[in-house]
Design a protein around this motif. Sequence first.
Motif, PDB file in Angstrom:
ATOM      1  N   ASP A  70      30.357 -13.515  12.672  1.00 34.22           N
ATOM      2  CA  ASP A  70      29.368 -13.334  13.736  1.00 34.22           C
ATOM      3  C   ASP A  70      27.924 -13.382  13.254  1.00 34.22           C
ATOM      4  OD1 ASP A  70      31.153 -12.923  15.949  1.00 34.22           O
ATOM      5  OD2 ASP A  70      31.656 -10.980  15.070  1.00 34.22           O
ATOM      6  N   HIS A  71      27.685 -13.420  11.950  1.00 28.02           N
ATOM      7  CA  HIS A  71      26.315 -13.373  11.443  1.00 28.02           C
ATOM      8  C   HIS A  71      26.117 -14.413  10.339  1.00 28.02           C
ATOM      9  CE1 HIS A  71      26.842  -9.311  13.171  1.00 28.02           C
ATOM     10  NE2 HIS A  71      25.558  -9.378  13.435  1.00 28.02           N
ATOM     11  N   VAL A  72      24.950 -15.050  10.368  1.00 27.07           N
ATOM     12  CA  VAL A  72      24.611 -15.966   9.287  1.00 27.07           C
ATOM     13  C   VAL A  72      24.361 -15.162   8.020  1.00 27.07           C
ATOM     14  CG1 VAL A  72      23.607 -17.656  10.875  1.00 27.07           C
ATOM     15  CG2 VAL A  72      22.132 -15.906   9.831  1.00 27.07           C
ATOM     16  N   GLY A  73      24.458 -15.815   6.884  1.00 28.25           N
ATOM     17  CA  GLY A  73      24.138 -15.165   5.630  1.00 28.25           C
ATOM     18  C   GLY A  73      22.632 -15.039   5.447  1.00 28.25           C
ATOM     19  N   SER A  74      22.233 -14.276   4.447  1.00 26.89           N
ATOM     20  CA  SER A  74      20.815 -14.044   4.178  1.00 26.89           C
ATOM     21  C   SER A  74      20.507 -14.200   2.698  1.00 26.89           C
ATOM     22  CB  SER A  74      20.399 -12.623   4.609  1.00 26.89           C
ATOM     23  OG  SER A  74      20.589 -12.424   5.985  1.00 26.89           O
ATOM     24  N   THR A  75      19.282 -14.601   2.431  1.00 29.42           N
ATOM     25  CA  THR A  75      18.718 -14.496   1.092  1.00 29.42           C
ATOM     26  C   THR A  75      17.776 -13.303   1.092  1.00 29.42           C
ATOM     27  OG1 THR A  75      18.826 -16.881   0.725  1.00 29.42           O
ATOM     28  CG2 THR A  75      17.331 -15.627  -0.675  1.00 29.42           C
ATOM     29  N   GLU A 133       0.814  -1.212   0.000  1.00 29.84           N
ATOM     30  CA  GLU A 133       0.000   0.000   0.000  1.00 29.84           C
ATOM     31  C   GLU A 133       0.851   1.267   0.000  1.00 29.84           C
ATOM     32  OE1 GLU A 133      -2.430  -0.478   3.413  1.00 29.84           O
ATOM     33  OE2 GLU A 133      -3.747  -1.981   2.484  1.00 29.84           O
ATOM     34  N   HIS A 134       2.086   1.159   0.468  1.00 28.73           N
ATOM     35  CA  HIS A 134       2.962   2.326   0.556  1.00 28.73           C
ATOM     36  C   HIS A 134       3.954   2.426  -0.594  1.00 28.73           C
ATOM     37  CE1 HIS A 134       1.351   2.262   4.641  1.00 28.73           C
ATOM     38  NE2 HIS A 134       1.762   3.517   4.769  1.00 28.73           N
ATOM     39  N   LEU A 135       3.996   1.416  -1.460  1.00 33.47           N
ATOM     40  CA  LEU A 135       4.886   1.455  -2.617  1.00 33.47           C
ATOM     41  C   LEU A 135       4.202   2.093  -3.821  1.00 33.47           C
ATOM     42  CD1 LEU A 135       6.526  -2.110  -2.591  1.00 33.47           C
ATOM     43  CD2 LEU A 135       7.681   0.064  -2.126  1.00 33.47           C
ATOM     44  N   GLN A 136       4.971   2.805  -4.607  1.00 34.48           N
ATOM     45  CA  GLN A 136       4.488   3.240  -5.907  1.00 34.48           C
ATOM     46  C   GLN A 136       4.276   2.008  -6.791  1.00 34.48           C
ATOM     47  OE1 GLN A 136       7.586   5.677  -7.482  1.00 34.48           O
ATOM     48  NE2 GLN A 136       7.380   7.302  -5.965  1.00 34.48           N
ATOM     49  N   PRO A 137       3.404   2.110  -7.801  1.00 31.61           N
ATOM     50  CA  PRO A 137       3.355   1.020  -8.794  1.00 31.61           C
ATOM     51  C   PRO A 137       4.743   0.781  -9.385  1.00 31.61           C
ATOM     52  CG  PRO A 137       1.500   2.512  -9.075  1.00 31.61           C
ATOM     53  CD  PRO A 137       2.411   3.157  -8.055  1.00 31.61           C
ATOM     54  N   GLY A 138       5.171  -0.454  -9.374  1.00 32.26           N
ATOM     55  CA  GLY A 138       6.510  -0.777  -9.819  1.00 32.26           C
ATOM     56  C   GLY A 138       7.566  -0.661  -8.738  1.00 32.26           C
ATOM     57  N   GLY A 139       7.165  -0.227  -7.520  1.00 26.60           N
ATOM     58  CA  GLY A 139       8.103  -0.131  -6.409  1.00 26.60           C
ATOM     59  C   GLY A 139       8.544  -1.510  -5.940  1.00 26.60           C
ATOM     60  N   ILE A 140       9.689  -1.544  -5.264  1.00 26.26           N
ATOM     61  CA  ILE A 140      10.322  -2.806  -4.890  1.00 26.26           C
ATOM     62  C   ILE A 140      10.370  -2.939  -3.365  1.00 26.26           C
ATOM     63  CG2 ILE A 140      12.444  -4.183  -5.006  1.00 26.26           C
ATOM     64  CD1 ILE A 140      11.021  -3.841  -7.686  1.00 26.26           C
ATOM     65  N   ALA A 141      10.043  -4.144  -2.889  1.00 23.76           N
ATOM     66  CA  ALA A 141      10.278  -4.516  -1.493  1.00 23.76           C
ATOM     67  C   ALA A 141      11.405  -5.536  -1.455  1.00 23.76           C
ATOM     68  CB  ALA A 141       9.012  -5.097  -0.873  1.00 23.76           C
ATOM     69  N   ALA A 142      12.363  -5.350  -0.536  1.00 26.12           N
ATOM     70  CA  ALA A 142      13.506  -6.258  -0.401  1.00 26.12           C
ATOM     71  C   ALA A 142      13.498  -6.841   1.006  1.00 26.12           C
ATOM     72  CB  ALA A 142      14.814  -5.509  -0.666  1.00 26.12           C
ATOM     73  N   ILE A 143      13.274  -8.144   1.099  1.00 29.78           N
ATOM     74  CA  ILE A 143      13.078  -8.822   2.377  1.00 29.78           C
ATOM     75  C   ILE A 143      14.239  -9.782   2.621  1.00 29.78           C
ATOM     76  CG2 ILE A 143      11.474 -10.152   3.780  1.00 29.78           C
ATOM     77  CD1 ILE A 143      10.243  -7.593   2.582  1.00 29.78           C
ATOM     78  N   ALA A 144      14.980  -9.586   3.715  1.00 24.84           N
ATOM     79  CA  ALA A 144      16.107 -10.456   4.049  1.00 24.84           C
ATOM     80  C   ALA A 144      15.654 -11.542   5.015  1.00 24.84           C
ATOM     81  CB  ALA A 144      17.235  -9.645   4.678  1.00 24.84           C
ATOM     82  N   ILE A 145      15.983 -12.796   4.714  1.00 20.79           N
ATOM     83  CA  ILE A 145      15.690 -13.895   5.630  1.00 20.79           C
ATOM     84  C   ILE A 145      16.904 -14.813   5.719  1.00 20.79           C
ATOM     85  CG2 ILE A 145      13.209 -13.813   5.165  1.00 20.79           C
ATOM     86  CD1 ILE A 145      13.541 -16.376   3.523  1.00 20.79           C
ATOM     87  N   ILE A 164      10.651 -10.794  -8.333  1.00 21.48           N
ATOM     88  CA  ILE A 164      11.405 -10.470  -9.540  1.00 21.48           C
ATOM     89  C   ILE A 164      12.862 -10.916  -9.475  1.00 21.48           C
ATOM     90  CG2 ILE A 164       9.916  -8.532 -10.190  1.00 21.48           C
ATOM     91  CD1 ILE A 164      12.120  -6.670  -9.053  1.00 21.48           C
ATOM     92  N   ASP A 165      13.370 -11.200  -8.259  1.00 24.30           N
ATOM     93  CA  ASP A 165      14.767 -11.608  -8.158  1.00 24.30           C
ATOM     94  C   ASP A 165      15.054 -12.068  -6.738  1.00 24.30           C
ATOM     95  OD1 ASP A 165      17.353 -12.114  -8.925  1.00 24.30           O
ATOM     96  OD2 ASP A 165      17.929 -10.015  -9.232  1.00 24.30           O
ATOM     97  N   ARG A 166      16.207 -12.704  -6.586  1.00 19.54           N
ATOM     98  CA  ARG A 166      16.742 -13.061  -5.274  1.00 19.54           C
ATOM     99  C   ARG A 166      18.208 -12.637  -5.234  1.00 19.54           C
ATOM    100  NH1 ARG A 166      14.839 -19.407  -4.799  1.00 19.54           N
ATOM    101  NH2 ARG A 166      12.563 -19.076  -4.909  1.00 19.54           N
ATOM    102  N   ARG A 167      18.627 -12.128  -4.096  1.00 13.55           N
ATOM    103  CA  ARG A 167      20.018 -11.753  -3.898  1.00 13.55           C
ATOM    104  C   ARG A 167      20.563 -12.463  -2.659  1.00 13.55           C
ATOM    105  NH1 ARG A 167      20.727  -6.725  -6.595  1.00 13.55           N
ATOM    106  NH2 ARG A 167      19.343  -6.805  -8.422  1.00 13.55           N
ATOM    107  N   THR A 168      21.882 -12.461  -2.507  1.00 15.78           N
ATOM    108  CA  THR A 168      22.519 -13.147  -1.384  1.00 15.78           C
ATOM    109  C   THR A 168      23.425 -12.183  -0.625  1.00 15.78           C
ATOM    110  OG1 THR A 168      22.501 -15.266  -2.550  1.00 15.78           O
ATOM    111  CG2 THR A 168      24.010 -15.061  -0.701  1.00 15.78           C
ATOM    112  N   ILE A 169      23.346 -12.251   0.710  1.00 10.84           N
ATOM    113  CA  ILE A 169      24.279 -11.548   1.582  1.00 10.84           C
ATOM    114  C   ILE A 169      25.133 -12.614   2.247  1.00 10.84           C
ATOM    115  CG2 ILE A 169      24.547 -10.058   3.597  1.00 10.84           C
ATOM    116  CD1 ILE A 169      21.762  -8.902   2.915  1.00 10.84           C
ATOM    117  N   ALA A 170      26.425 -12.554   2.031  1.00  8.62           N
ATOM    118  CA  ALA A 170      27.325 -13.597   2.512  1.00  8.62           C
ATOM    119  C   ALA A 170      27.405 -13.588   4.041  1.00  8.62           C
ATOM    120  CB  ALA A 170      28.715 -13.401   1.916  1.00  8.62           C
ATOM    121  N   PRO A 171      27.630 -14.751   4.643  1.00 13.15           N
ATOM    122  CA  PRO A 171      27.797 -14.802   6.110  1.00 13.15           C
ATOM    123  C   PRO A 171      29.109 -14.158   6.534  1.00 13.15           C
ATOM    124  CG  PRO A 171      28.261 -16.948   5.138  1.00 13.15           C
ATOM    125  CD  PRO A 171      27.734 -16.089   4.033  1.00 13.15           C
ATOM    126  N   THR A 172      29.151 -13.701   7.764  1.00 11.97           N
ATOM    127  CA  THR A 172      30.384 -13.240   8.404  1.00 11.97           C
ATOM    128  C   THR A 172      30.664 -14.155   9.590  1.00 11.97           C
ATOM    129  OG1 THR A 172      29.308 -11.751   9.990  1.00 11.97           O
ATOM    130  CG2 THR A 172      29.739 -10.883   7.774  1.00 11.97           C
TER     131      THR A 172
END
Length: 244
Positions: free
Chosen positions: A231-236, A125-137, A221-229
Motif C-alpha cells: 500500500d505504500h511506495v518505498g522511501s529514501t 537551529e533546534h539541533l545540537q552540534p552534531g545532531g542528525i536530521a532524517a528526511i524521508a522522500i 552523512i548517509d542515505r538509508r532505504t525504507i522498502a515499499p509495501t
Amino acid sequence: MKSPAEMAVIWHDVECGGYEADLPLWSGLAAVADGRVLDLGCGTGRVARHLARQGHEVVGLDRDPQLIDELNARATDLSCRGEVGDARDFSLARGDFGLALAPMQLFQLFTGSEERVSCLRSVAEHLQPGGIAAIAIAEGVLGGFNREDEAKPDSLEIDGRLYESLPMEMAVDRERIVIRRLRKVSSSAEELNRNDNQIELRQLSVELLEREAIAANLVTIDRRTIAPTFDHVGSTVVLLERHR
C-alpha cells in the motif's frame, strides 16, 4: 455524526496510523542519538509515541491543533508531548535535539525550495552540534495507478461505524504526484457517507534535497532505504548532520 475535529483525527489514523515499515529505522536512529527527538508532522503520534515507549524523550510538531490535542491525550504516561507549529518555520522553547525526523514524505508537501530550505534552517537551529536530521522522500515515482474497487482499503471501526479509505488513483508528472482516495463511512445497516480526498506531493530528488541542506548548515552523512509495501511506495531517507 462526529465533529470536524474528530473526523480529522479518525482519517489521519485510518490513512497513516497503520504504517509501520519505517519504524525500525527511526528506532535505530533514536537509539544512537545524543539527546531528545523531534518528530516533524507528527499527527497523532504514530512515530513519536512509538519512540517514547522505547524510553526516548520526544517532541512532536504539527500545525493541526486537533491532531496535537489527540497526541497529548494519548501520551499522558509517556515522555512525549506535542506542540502546534508549522514545520516550514518554527521556534520551540528548547533547541537541544539530537535527532529530528521528517517521516512519510513531509518534505514533498512543501510547495518548493523556499519552504524546504526554511524548514531545514529551523531544524538546524533546534539541533545540537552534531545532531542528525532524517528526511524521508519518495524519489523517482514515475508511473501512476488505477486500483479496482475490490482492493482492500485502510480501515478502522469506531463506535459501530466503519471508516474506510481506498487509494483509487495516482497521477504522476515531472512536478507532482497526486493521490486520490475514496473515503467511506458505513454502519452495519447502510453506507452513511462517501467522498473523495486528494493529496498532492512535489517530486523531489535526493540530490536536490542535499544541495538545499547546505544552505541550512547541514551536511549529508548517509542515505538509508525504507522498502515499499503493498500500500505504500518505498522511501529514501537522507541523513543530515548539523556542523559542529
